[in-house]
Design an enzyme around this catalytic site. Structure first.
Site, PDB file in Angstrom:
ATOM      1  N   ARG A 270       1.658 -37.101  -3.707  1.00 14.59           N
ATOM      2  CA  ARG A 270       1.043 -37.556  -2.459  1.00 14.59           C
ATOM      3  C   ARG A 270      -0.104 -38.549  -2.739  1.00 14.59           C
ATOM      4  NH1 ARG A 270       1.547 -38.325   2.925  1.00 14.59           N
ATOM      5  NH2 ARG A 270      -0.367 -37.905   4.067  1.00 14.59           N
ATOM      6  N   ILE A 339      -4.157 -27.819  -0.238  1.00 15.88           N
ATOM      7  CA  ILE A 339      -3.873 -29.033  -1.027  1.00 15.88           C
ATOM      8  C   ILE A 339      -2.746 -29.837  -0.377  1.00 15.88           C
ATOM      9  CG2 ILE A 339      -2.889 -29.803  -3.252  1.00 15.88           C
ATOM     10  CD1 ILE A 339      -4.609 -27.582  -4.569  1.00 15.88           C
ATOM     11  N   GLU A 365       0.943  -0.182  -1.555  1.00 16.24           N
ATOM     12  CA  GLU A 365       0.744   0.586  -2.803  1.00 16.24           C
ATOM     13  C   GLU A 365      -0.741   0.796  -3.101  1.00 16.24           C
ATOM     14  OE1 GLU A 365       3.328   0.468  -6.061  1.00 16.24           O
ATOM     15  OE2 GLU A 365       4.946  -0.417  -4.889  1.00 16.24           O
TER      16      GLU A 365
HETATM   17  C1  LIG Z   1       5.129  -3.762   4.363  1.00 14.82           C
HETATM   18  C2  LIG Z   1       4.655  -2.427   3.880  1.00 14.82           C
HETATM   19  C3  LIG Z   1       5.431  -1.722   2.973  1.00 14.82           C
HETATM   20  C4  LIG Z   1       5.057  -0.433   2.600  1.00 14.82           C
HETATM   21  N1  LIG Z   1       5.897   0.306   1.800  1.00 14.82           N
HETATM   22  C5  LIG Z   1       5.639   1.622   1.625  1.00 14.82           C
HETATM   23  C6  LIG Z   1       6.599   2.480   0.992  1.00 14.82           C
HETATM   24  O1  LIG Z   1       7.661   2.043   0.555  1.00 14.82           O
HETATM   25  N2  LIG Z   1       6.324   3.800   0.915  1.00 14.82           N
HETATM   26  C7  LIG Z   1       5.136   4.335   1.369  1.00 14.82           C
HETATM   27  O2  LIG Z   1       4.943   5.542   1.249  1.00 14.82           O
HETATM   28  N3  LIG Z   1       4.206   3.544   1.961  1.00 14.82           N
HETATM   29  C8  LIG Z   1       4.429   2.217   2.103  1.00 14.82           C
HETATM   30  N4  LIG Z   1       3.504   1.406   2.737  1.00 14.82           N
HETATM   31  C9  LIG Z   1       2.247   1.981   3.195  1.00 14.82           C
HETATM   32  C10 LIG Z   1       1.027   1.400   2.481  1.00 14.82           C
HETATM   33  O3  LIG Z   1       0.960   1.868   1.155  1.00 14.82           O
HETATM   34  C11 LIG Z   1      -0.209   1.726   3.332  1.00 14.82           C
HETATM   35  O4  LIG Z   1      -0.145   0.886   4.477  1.00 14.82           O
HETATM   36  C12 LIG Z   1      -1.501   1.505   2.587  1.00 14.82           C
HETATM   37  O5  LIG Z   1      -1.637   2.434   1.532  1.00 14.82           O
HETATM   38  C13 LIG Z   1      -2.719   1.608   3.500  1.00 14.82           C
HETATM   39  O6  LIG Z   1      -2.643   2.694   4.359  1.00 14.82           O
HETATM   40  P1  LIG Z   1      -2.881   2.464   5.936  1.00 14.82           P
HETATM   41  O7  LIG Z   1      -2.046   1.307   6.346  1.00 14.82           O
HETATM   42  O8  LIG Z   1      -2.675   3.765   6.635  1.00 14.82           O
HETATM   43  O9  LIG Z   1      -4.402   2.007   6.052  1.00 14.82           O
HETATM   44  P2  LIG Z   1      -5.678   2.948   6.086  1.00 14.82           P
HETATM   45  O10 LIG Z   1      -5.658   3.936   4.990  1.00 14.82           O
HETATM   46  O11 LIG Z   1      -5.855   3.467   7.475  1.00 14.82           O
HETATM   47  O12 LIG Z   1      -6.822   1.897   5.774  1.00 14.82           O
HETATM   48  C14 LIG Z   1      -7.355   1.010   6.771  1.00 14.82           C
HETATM   49  C15 LIG Z   1      -8.482   0.211   6.094  1.00 14.82           C
HETATM   50  O13 LIG Z   1      -9.519   1.096   5.636  1.00 14.82           O
HETATM   51  C16 LIG Z   1      -9.736   0.880   4.254  1.00 14.82           C
HETATM   52  N5  LIG Z   1     -10.094   2.148   3.600  1.00 14.82           N
HETATM   53  C17 LIG Z   1      -9.474   3.350   3.727  1.00 14.82           C
HETATM   54  N6  LIG Z   1     -10.068   4.258   2.945  1.00 14.82           N
HETATM   55  C18 LIG Z   1     -11.084   3.621   2.306  1.00 14.82           C
HETATM   56  C19 LIG Z   1     -12.067   4.010   1.340  1.00 14.82           C
HETATM   57  N7  LIG Z   1     -12.125   5.248   0.843  1.00 14.82           N
HETATM   58  N8  LIG Z   1     -12.953   3.076   0.920  1.00 14.82           N
HETATM   59  C20 LIG Z   1     -12.902   1.804   1.385  1.00 14.82           C
HETATM   60  N9  LIG Z   1     -12.003   1.373   2.284  1.00 14.82           N
HETATM   61  C21 LIG Z   1     -11.092   2.261   2.720  1.00 14.82           C
HETATM   62  C22 LIG Z   1      -8.439   0.324   3.723  1.00 14.82           C
HETATM   63  O14 LIG Z   1      -8.633  -0.394   2.522  1.00 14.82           O
HETATM   64  C23 LIG Z   1      -8.005  -0.565   4.875  1.00 14.82           C
HETATM   65  O15 LIG Z   1      -8.673  -1.781   4.784  1.00 14.82           O
HETATM   66  C24 LIG Z   1       3.848   0.112   3.087  1.00 14.82           C
HETATM   67  C25 LIG Z   1       3.029  -0.638   3.950  1.00 14.82           C
HETATM   68  C26 LIG Z   1       3.424  -1.887   4.361  1.00 14.82           C
HETATM   69  C27 LIG Z   1       2.557  -2.646   5.331  1.00 14.82           C
END
Ligand SMILES: Cc1cc2nc3c(=O)[nH]c(=O)nc-3n(C[C@H](O)[C@H](O)[C@H](O)COP(=O)(O)OP(=O)(O)OC[C@H]3O[C@@H](n4cnc5c(N)ncnc54)[C@H](O)[C@@H]3O)c2cc1C
Length: 404
Positions: A270, A339, A365
């Site tokens: 570019r 970019i 995870e």
């Molecule tokens: C596309 C996708 C695929 C997935 N695949 C799988 C799968 O195959 N199997 C499975 O079992 N799960 C799966 N998950 C689940 C995933 O692991 C969870 O979404 C993730 O661990 C976060 O949990 P939660 O979404 O309930 O968020 P929450 O636990 O509610 O957290 C919300 C926010 O609070 C923060 N938080 C929470 N506790 C603390 C702490 N102690 N200190 C600081 N910050 C904190 C988090 O970092 C986050 O920012 C998947 C999720 C997605 C979106």
């Protein structure tokens, strides 16, 4: 002597996975995202290419790869598309607790028929529930022993590939009030009566991977479907994630590296103000920072995997590799969009898809906040054994440190 080069076999494995990516994933990433269909064809081709069931032992029908080898494959697939990588690697996530907790007899009975089937048969990892995300020990899915069977009741969510899987590794509890102490992990055939697949989640990116709700209603499985014993579930989950986080980190490395390559190619081509935009320091320094992140993330990831392969604890290293690599993926994908200017924002180019896909790597995870919780806990514990050599002096004499 320390050797940072890949062996001939490792180079060939990485190149094989890159070749697969260049042939089947990169050119089709947009179509795969928009198809809204499970990418069976890719999964089947990956199986035929020896890129599935990566660490299931060879005598059980898998590839018997080390975690280090798995990170090479994950990086190559992630380079093509994070969504496809999630689909292919979620299978490893599902089988890892089984490999950690099962006996040889259980592997022969439940896993061999799936792994050795010429048609790809997938697993799904079922830990997360609506009330239990980061706080995995808060799960409410109950397993009760009834004669020589387990009866499972509860709801899981976000189960990647859950709607197409043949076997589910389901984290349960015999008493939700007892937290991690009564957690267990059960292998549940996906066609067991009472397993009901709910709706599929609608996501902002990584649309070549699918997540679903799963209800377990009086699901009966034989007594030998438990991995280890009641009380082992939490440990199995944590040991699983110590390994699989290195794989997610490797997907991040792939995305981070692809972002550098796409951005550099664009910057080399570019022209504005009469010259290639890569000649502007504002762009060139961005590229250097992007490459630095990808490089640091790659070595942190490979080190975390190497530790696990050597049988050493890698909780801190795999958590931090996940932080480094998935933050690198997000930053690099965002910089790639920047970019490429207006073109970076268009769907014709890969940058915006990379950016949406990278975001998820920082969440699943274990979010990157949770990785920092894990790592900082270990750093504080380790600090008790560290002598930095510093001594507080008072009037030229050693004085007790005020915090000791
Ligand atoms: C596309 C996708 C695929 C997935 N695949 C799988 C799968 O195959 N199997 C499975 O079992 N799960 C799966 N998950 C689940 C995933 O692991 C969870 O979404 C993730 O661990 C976060 O949990 P939660 O979404 O309930 O968020 P929450 O636990 O509610 O957290 C919300 C926010 O609070 C923060 N938080 C929470 N506790 C603390 C702490 N102690 N200190 C600081 N910050 C904190 C988090 O970092 C986050 O920012 C998947 C999720 C997605 C979106």
């Amino acid at each position: 002597m320390v050797d940072f080069s890949l062996s001939k076999h490792e180079k060939e494995l990485f190149e094989k996975a890159m070749e697969f990516t260049r042939k089947y994933i990169t050119p089709n990433a947009r179509e795969l995202e928009e198809a809204n269909e499970f990418p069976w064809e890719i999964a089947q081709k990956a199986k035929e290419a020896g890129l599935m069931h990566l660490h299931i032992p060879k005598d059980i029908g898998g590839q018997g790869y080390t975690l280090f080898e798995e990170t090479l494959i994950a990086e190559a697939i992630g380079y093509g598309d994070a969504g496809v990588a999630t689909t292919l690697l979620a299978d490893n996530l599902a089988f890892t607790p089984i490999l950690i907790g099962s006996t040889q007899e259980q592997l022969e009975k439940y896993i061999k028929p799936l792994a050795s089937d010429p048609k790809v048969k997938l697993g799904a990892f079922c830990l997360t529930e609506r009330v239990a995300g980061s706080d995995a020990a808060a799960i409410k899915t109950v397993a009760e022993k009834d004669g020589d069977e387990w009866v499972i009741n509860g709801h899981k969510c976000f189960a990647t590939s859950g709607h197409v899987a043949s076997i589910l590794s389901v984290f349960t509890t015999t008493d939700p009030e007892q937290g991690y102490k009564t957690m267990a992990c059960h292998m549940v055939p996906a066609d067991a009566p009472g397993v009901k697949i709910g709706f599929l989640e609608n996501k902002m990116g990584q649309s070549a991977s699918f997540q679903c709700e799963i209800e377990f209603k009086d699901v009966r499985v034989p007594a030998d479907c438990i991995l280890g014993k009641v009380g082992d579930g939490f440990k199995i989950a944590m040991q699983t994630l110590d390994k699989t986080r290195a794989s997610i980190a490797a997907i991040g490395v792939g995305v981070a590296q692809r972002a550098v390559h796409e951005a550099a190619k664009f910057a080399n081509h570019r022209r504005q103000f009469g010259q290639k935009i890569g000649k502007f320091q504002g762009i060139a320094f961005l590229l250097a920072d992007m490459e630095a992140r990808a490089m640091a993330a790659r070595w942190a990831t490979r080190y975390a995997a190497w530790l696990a392969d050597k049988g050493m604890r890698n909780s801190k290293e795999s958590s931090l590799a996940k932080v480094l690599a998935t933050d690198a993926a997000m930053l690099n994908a965002t910089d790639c969009v920047q970019i490429m200017g207006g073109y970076g924002y268009l769907r014709e180019y890969p940058a915006e898809q990379m950016m949406r896909g990278a975001k998820l790597l920082q969440i699943y995870e274990g979010t990157n906040q949770i990785q920092r919780v894990v790592a900082s806990g270990l750093i504080l514990k380790e600090s008790k054994e560290i002598d930095t050599g510093f001594r507080l002096k008072y009037d030229g004499k050693d004085a007790p440190n005020p915090w000791e």
